[in-house]
Design a protein around this motif. Structure first.
Motif, PDB file in Angstrom:
ATOM      1  N   ARG A 417       0.856  -1.187   0.000  1.00 37.54           N
ATOM      2  CA  ARG A 417       0.000   0.000   0.000  1.00 37.54           C
ATOM      3  C   ARG A 417       0.894   1.239   0.000  1.00 37.54           C
ATOM      4  O   ARG A 417       2.092   1.148   0.309  1.00 37.54           O
ATOM      5  N   THR A 418       0.287   2.355  -0.310  1.00 39.45           N
ATOM      6  CA  THR A 418       1.047   3.609  -0.251  1.00 39.45           C
ATOM      7  C   THR A 418       1.158   4.076   1.198  1.00 39.45           C
ATOM      8  O   THR A 418       0.396   3.639   2.075  1.00 39.45           O
ATOM      9  N   ILE A 419       2.102   4.963   1.450  1.00 37.01           N
ATOM     10  CA  ILE A 419       2.270   5.519   2.795  1.00 37.01           C
ATOM     11  C   ILE A 419       1.000   6.261   3.217  1.00 37.01           C
ATOM     12  O   ILE A 419       0.608   6.230   4.394  1.00 37.01           O
ATOM     13  N   ALA A 420       0.334   6.905   2.275  1.00 34.16           N
ATOM     14  CA  ALA A 420      -0.903   7.629   2.596  1.00 34.16           C
ATOM     15  C   ALA A 420      -1.982   6.665   3.079  1.00 34.16           C
ATOM     16  O   ALA A 420      -2.717   6.960   4.044  1.00 34.16           O
ATOM     17  N   GLU A 421      -2.104   5.504   2.423  1.00 37.42           N
ATOM     18  CA  GLU A 421      -3.106   4.510   2.837  1.00 37.42           C
ATOM     19  C   GLU A 421      -2.769   3.934   4.205  1.00 37.42           C
ATOM     20  O   GLU A 421      -3.655   3.732   5.048  1.00 37.42           O
ATOM     21  N   LEU A 422      -1.492   3.655   4.425  1.00 34.63           N
ATOM     22  CA  LEU A 422      -1.078   3.124   5.729  1.00 34.63           C
ATOM     23  C   LEU A 422      -1.268   4.171   6.822  1.00 34.63           C
ATOM     24  O   LEU A 422      -1.665   3.842   7.952  1.00 34.63           O
ATOM     25  N   ALA A 461       9.972   6.768  -4.540  1.00 43.38           N
ATOM     26  CA  ALA A 461       9.019   7.611  -5.261  1.00 43.38           C
ATOM     27  C   ALA A 461       9.368   9.072  -4.984  1.00 43.38           C
ATOM     28  O   ALA A 461       9.973   9.405  -3.948  1.00 43.38           O
ATOM     29  N   ARG A 462       8.999   9.959  -5.925  1.00 37.81           N
ATOM     30  CA  ARG A 462       9.300  11.386  -5.749  1.00 37.81           C
ATOM     31  C   ARG A 462       8.528  11.980  -4.581  1.00 37.81           C
ATOM     32  O   ARG A 462       9.072  12.721  -3.767  1.00 37.81           O
ATOM     33  N   ASP A 463       7.266  11.599  -4.488  1.00 37.80           N
ATOM     34  CA  ASP A 463       6.418  12.088  -3.390  1.00 37.80           C
ATOM     35  C   ASP A 463       6.395  11.033  -2.283  1.00 37.80           C
ATOM     36  O   ASP A 463       6.129   9.851  -2.539  1.00 37.80           O
ATOM     37  N   ASP A 464       6.680  11.453  -1.048  1.00 36.65           N
ATOM     38  CA  ASP A 464       6.713  10.498   0.069  1.00 36.65           C
ATOM     39  C   ASP A 464       5.386   9.770   0.240  1.00 36.65           C
ATOM     40  O   ASP A 464       5.347   8.587   0.591  1.00 36.65           O
ATOM     41  N   LYS A 465       4.282  10.467   0.000  1.00 37.56           N
ATOM     42  CA  LYS A 465       2.969   9.850   0.190  1.00 37.56           C
ATOM     43  C   LYS A 465       2.698   8.732  -0.809  1.00 37.56           C
ATOM     44  O   LYS A 465       1.849   7.869  -0.570  1.00 37.56           O
ATOM     45  N   LEU A 466       3.410   8.774  -1.935  1.00 38.45           N
ATOM     46  CA  LEU A 466       3.194   7.754  -2.976  1.00 38.45           C
ATOM     47  C   LEU A 466       4.145   6.568  -2.853  1.00 38.45           C
ATOM     48  O   LEU A 466       4.058   5.621  -3.639  1.00 38.45           O
TER      49      LEU A 466
END
Length: 493
Positions: A417-422, A461-466
């Motif tokens: 999962r992405t960091i945003a989902e976690l 990934a470029r964006d930490d959330k992704l």
């Protein structure tokens, strides 16, 4: 009209009661005419009795492709379970009884018969017997994981070979048993072989032991010194790792024209066949290979029950032995490990009993104080404790919450999962428990720390959330590490 309906219902009830009465009467008549056997033992199903059928085919007692035993062995396990369950109760406060159980489960305690290794033992025995009958040298290599009954089976084969030689009127072979780990130098194995050979003692002392053996087996021997020599080289891994030349020379002794050596090498290196057999084949001394597979769950359970069945009391619950067998077979199949776990569970019970004695010194021993599931689970945890468990237990609270969130997130088919989902799952757990959550930047930094510790895996990934997150450790380790804390136990439900 209404009265007719009521009358019909009553007649139906009468007919139903008559049918029930007739059925009960007929059942009573059958029971009256049936002669029941006078036997106090519990009735056994045909599956449990399968092991006692004399016409069981050889194919039925072998292992299937998955390593599981077919019905006769499983039936033997169930029969032993019945025997264990019907025995008298024991007193764990009795030092003699506790000592008897510990001795029965000790690794050094050699059982009278080697169960679950009959096929491998028969193959080795037939090889040794054939060499003795034909007075022909030969070599055999036995490989298998530790704790699979190799050394114990070789001891039984040695006894069988000596007994058969006496019955056949042949001279008993000279037995040379060498544990290669006890050698100061790898070449000392030739000195031990020469020291056990009666003809070798008269040989020239100026040459090396290997040269003396080569000279001895290159010329015809006198009739009085024509005994076969059975060499059992245990822990041959030592020769493999330290000096391959010694290993080759040892096997080549069996190729000399007047050699009387029956060489059996025992080692844990399963890949010796791939690494060294081509070289041994080129030297014309390729050995026969017998592999001892890791014990299955049913085999470990049967061996444990065989050791305990001779005791006049029951010290273990059947389901406790079963969970021990299942865990050990899944981890390694090492029988010595299973015995160690059972002894550890027994010691946990002993400590528990001593605690009750301190509280009630004059009280009798409580009933049902046997090794149960909780004792065995504690012993298994102590034996198979993973370093990951210690790492998770030492983490700060918010990192442990992230680990719990990851365990819940990856229970389904989705493995990352992405960091945003976690982070969303992390916020839900914090909110439900009224814990102030960390910000997204701090959350990302904690995920990076868990990645460095080998618990989580972060993609780039470029964006930490992704950045995508996956779990590197087993969920069972997470559950075990945090199960003592109610908050985390509820989070993982």
């Amino acid at each position: 009209m209404r009265s007719e309906i009521i009358g019909g219902l009553r007649s139906a009830e009468v007919n139903t009661s008559r049918k029930r009465k007739l059925r009960s009467d007929s059942a009573a008549e059958v029971a009256g005419t049936t002669v029941l056997p006078v036997n106090s033992m519990k009735w056994k199903s045909p599956r449990r009795c399968a092991i006692s059928i004399p016409k069981t085919s050889d194919e039925e007692i072998k292992e299937d492709s998955n390593g599981n035993l077919t019905s006769p062995v499983i039936s033997a396990v169930k029969n032993l379970s019945v025997c264990l369950d019907v025995k008298s109760k024991w007193n764990p406060r009795d030092d003699d009884q506790m000592k008897a159980v510990k001795e029965a489960l000790h690794v050094s305690k050699a059982p009278s018969t080697v169960v679950c290794r009959e096929d491998e033992q028969r193959r080795v025995y037939e090889f040794v017997k054939g060499c003795m009958e034909q007075k022909k040298a030969g070599s055999l290599y036995i490989c298998g994981c530790p704790g699979t009954g190799k050394s114990l089976s070789m001891e039984k084969v040695r006894q069988q070979a000596e007994d058969w030689a006496k019955q056949a009127g042949l001279p008993c072979p000279e037995i040379v048993s060498v544990n290669c780990t006890s050698l100061t130098k790898t070449t000392d194995i030739f000195s031990k072989i020469l020291g056990n050979n009666e003809s070798g003692k008269k040989a020239n002392g100026s040459s090396s032991p290997l040269q003396q053996l080569q000279s001895l087996f290159s010329q015809k021997q006198q009739r009085s010194s024509s005994k076969m020599m059975l060499i059992i080289a245990d822990e041959m891994d030592y020769l493999i790792t330290r000096d391959r030349g010694v290993l080759h020379e040892l096997f080549m002794l069996t190729t000399l024209p007047f050699s009387r050596c029956i060489l059996i090498g025992v080692a844990n290196a399963i890949d010796l066949a791939d690494r060294f057999l081509p070289k041994l084949k080129s030297l014309n001394c390729k050995p026969l290979v017998v592999t001892f597979r890791a014990y299955s769950k049913d085999q470990i359970l049967r061996i444990l029950q065989e050791r305990l069945v001779a005791l006049p009391f029951v010290a273990f619950q059947s389901n406790a032995l079963e969970i021990c067998a299942r865990k050990v077979s899944a981890a390694s199949g090492d029988m010595r490990k299973a015995l160690c776990v059972c002894r550890s569970a027994l010691e946990i019970l002993e400590i528990e009993v001593r605690g009750t004695i301190d509280q009630e010194p004059q009280g009798p021993a409580p009933e049902g104080q046997v090794v149960k599931m909780d004792h065995m689970i504690a012993a298994l945890s102590k034996t198979f404790k993973s370093p990951v468990v210690d790492t998770i237990q030492s983490l700060p609270q918010h990192q442990q919450i992230i680990v719990c969130s990851a365990a819940k997130a990856f229970r389904g088919s989705k493995k990352d999962r992405t960091i945003a989902e976690l982070n969303k799952l992390y916020l839900e757990i914090c909110k439900s428990s009224m814990i102030t959550p960390a910000g997204i930047t701090e959350f990302t930094n904690m995920c990076t720390v868990l990645n460095d510790q080998g618990i989580l895996k972060l993609s780039h990934a470029r964006d930490d959330k992704l950045k995508r997150v996956s779990l590197r450790v087993d969920e069972a380790d997470i559950t075990f590490a945090l199960k003592e804390i109610r908050f985390f136990r509820n989070c993982l439900l």
